[in-house]
Design a protein around this motif. Structure first.
Motif, short mmCIF file in Angstrom:
data_model
loop_
_atom_site.label_atom_id
_atom_site.label_comp_id
_atom_site.label_asym_id
_atom_site.label_seq_id
_atom_site.Cartn_x
_atom_site.Cartn_y
_atom_site.Cartn_z
N ARG A 115 -1.99 5.31 -2.75
CA ARG A 115 -1.20 5.16 -1.56
C ARG A 115 -2.23 5.03 -0.17
O ARG A 115 -2.96 6.10 -0.29
N TYR A 133 0.83 -1.12 -0.08
CA TYR A 133 0.00 0.02 -0.03
C TYR A 133 0.79 1.32 -0.10
O TYR A 133 0.53 2.25 -0.69
N SER A 134 1.89 1.15 0.48
CA SER A 134 2.72 2.44 0.74
C SER A 134 3.67 2.52 -0.46
O SER A 134 4.09 3.83 -0.65
N SER A 168 -2.38 4.10 4.22
CA SER A 168 -1.66 3.33 5.23
C SER A 168 -2.62 2.26 5.86
O SER A 168 -3.81 2.25 5.47
#
Length: 130
Positions: free
Chosen positions: A97, A90-91, A99
């Motif tokens: 993007r 995800y990051s 968290s």
């Protein structure tokens, strides 16, 4: 069938994106596509030439989704490892993007009421009649 289409398209260099949000407003989609009774939009599939080379999303480990004879809870470490891989994914991806990890994202998705009208939509289209 959709998976076969996706695999064939990807073998030719096309990118594929499944769109599950099409079920968020099934009445509107059915109207736009002039769908008859007993036909319901389940997902959309977009095909095209990718503008970039996206990261491959990590998949849940096989032992989490495939069970033989009986269900077995995944080991906590298995899920922790997968959550760590998803957090990294995800990051690291260049767009969208976020968290969090798989457990956090999935828990959030299951909160609240989504697609409340889907069952009523299906009934109205002739499903569940005997």
């Amino acid at each position: 069938m959709a998976q076969n289409l996706s695999l064939a398209a990807e073998s030719l260099g096309l990118g594929c994106v499944f769109i599950g949000a099409i079920r968020n407003d099934p009445d509107r989609v059915a109207e736009l596509l002039e769908l008859p009774d007993l036909v319901a939009p389940l997902f959309g599939l977009c095909l095209g030439w990718p503008a970039d080379d996206p990261l491959v999303k990590p998949r849940l480990p096989r032992q989490v989704i495939l069970h033989q004879d009986v269900y077995r809870d995944p080991l906590p470490q298995t899920m922790a490892d997968y959550d760590a891989r998803m957090a990294e994914y995800y990051s690291a991806r260049p767009t969208n993007r976020r968290s969090g990890n798989w457990s956090v994202t999935t828990a959030a998705a299951l909160q609240g009421k989504k697609r409340e009208g889907l069952l009523e939509f299906l009934r109205g289209r002739g499903f569940f009649r005997r």
